[in-house]
Scaffold this motif. Structure first.
Motif, mmCIF file in Angstrom:
data_model
loop_
_atom_site.group_PDB
_atom_site.id
_atom_site.type_symbol
_atom_site.label_atom_id
_atom_site.label_comp_id
_atom_site.label_asym_id
_atom_site.label_seq_id
_atom_site.Cartn_x
_atom_site.Cartn_y
_atom_site.Cartn_z
ATOM 1 N N HIS A 47 -2.173 -24.215 -20.689
ATOM 2 C CA HIS A 47 -1.027 -24.180 -19.781
ATOM 3 C C HIS A 47 -0.630 -25.604 -19.416
ATOM 4 O O HIS A 47 0.554 -25.945 -19.364
ATOM 5 N N ASP A 60 -2.953 -20.514 -13.919
ATOM 6 C CA ASP A 60 -1.980 -19.997 -14.884
ATOM 7 C C ASP A 60 -2.573 -19.888 -16.286
ATOM 8 O O ASP A 60 -1.838 -19.865 -17.274
ATOM 9 N N THR A 72 -1.695 -14.490 -16.413
ATOM 10 C CA THR A 72 -0.986 -13.940 -15.261
ATOM 11 C C THR A 72 -1.109 -12.426 -15.271
ATOM 12 O O THR A 72 -1.353 -11.828 -16.329
ATOM 13 N N HIS A 111 4.373 -11.403 -14.804
ATOM 14 C CA HIS A 111 5.213 -12.428 -15.414
ATOM 15 C C HIS A 111 6.400 -12.666 -14.483
ATOM 16 O O HIS A 111 7.224 -11.773 -14.280
ATOM 17 N N ALA A 171 0.835 -16.584 -19.305
ATOM 18 C CA ALA A 171 1.742 -17.070 -18.268
ATOM 19 C C ALA A 171 2.913 -17.829 -18.884
ATOM 20 O O ALA A 171 2.753 -18.489 -19.924
ATOM 21 N N HIS A 216 -0.301 -16.142 -10.108
ATOM 22 C CA HIS A 216 0.882 -15.286 -10.031
ATOM 23 C C HIS A 216 0.466 -13.876 -10.441
ATOM 24 O O HIS A 216 -0.079 -13.686 -11.527
#
Length: 240
Positions: A154, A173, A176, A179, A190, A219
């Motif tokens: 990432h 990240d 995730t 999304h 992610a 997230h």
């Protein structure tokens, strides 16, 4: 905000989340969300019967703006050290900017994410003036004895943070469960990832913490069905 388990708390939302690990010595914060999540932090600390003075350190899973959030405020105003992998230190200081591809998106989900980010101060990121660099395998002298697991992909210095004391691995990240640009739920790669193939390969590094119950992303919903199922889901989604 929510208490996931004794000594384990989440602040923020499914769009942008940060976490608190508590023991008798104080609190470790993992990721710092957006600047406006500061108020969520204070509210959760109050609910815990704690204060900012109980925070012993912040660990950033990487240096992106939606993870740096209130970190500099804690460092500058309260003397809290901020830990980040040495390969992302410059990013956390705002010295390196990247523009990874956005990829697939849906208008409604994207607007919700951008709207939330704007309301929570995402347009006024305060980057770090100072960071404490960490490296793969390092166990930090912080509440929960968190251990650093390198997860490049990432970003070059993306990490996961293993805290066996709360049966959790915090993955930032590296994957995730929601999304933010499509709204699709469940484990998946992610968005905004610098090197997608490298990020998928780094999932192998989670084999060493496969016993952890909680997989906690930056997230999406907290995942409590174990590491193996989460990794399997990400790999399947990547090849759809």
């Amino acid at each position: 905000m929510m208490q996931l388990a004794p000594s384990l708390h989440r602040i923020g939302s499914d769009l942008v989340a940060a976490y608190l690990v508590e023991d008798e010595s104080g609190i470790t914060v993992i990721d710092a969300g957006l600047a406006g999540n500061w108020h969520d932090l204070l509210a959760e600390l109050k609910a815990m019967g704690r204060s900012v003075d109980d925070i012993r350190g912040v660990i950033l899973t990487h240096g992106d703006s939606d993870h740096v959030g209130f970190a500099e405020r804690l460092r500058r105003d309260h003397g809290v050290p901020i830990y980040v992998h040495e390969a992302d230190a410059a990013r956390a200081r705002g010295e390196e900017k990247t523009s990874p591809a956005w990829g697939h998106m849906k208008l409604g989900a994207t607007l919700r994410f951008l709207g939330y980010s704007t309301r929570k101060g995402g347009l006024r990121t305060t980057y770090l003036k100072e960071v404490v660099p960490v490296h793969d395998g390092q166990v930090l002298d912080l509440p929960g004895s968190p251990r650093v697991i390198s997860m490049p992909g990432h970003s070059p210095g993306s990490i996961a943070v293993s805290v066996p004391a709360v049966d959790a691995v915090f993955v930032g990240d590296a994957l995730t469960t929601r999304h933010v640009l499509t709204g699709e739920r469940g484990p998946q790669p992610a968005p905004f990832t610098d090197e997608p193939d490298e990020a998928l390969a780094s999932l192998d590094h989670l084999n060493e913490v496969v016993q952890a119950k909680w997989v906690l992303p930056g997230h999406g919903m907290p995942w409590d069905a174990g590491v193996a199922a989460a990794v399997s889901g990400v790999r399947a989604a990547a090849h759809r």
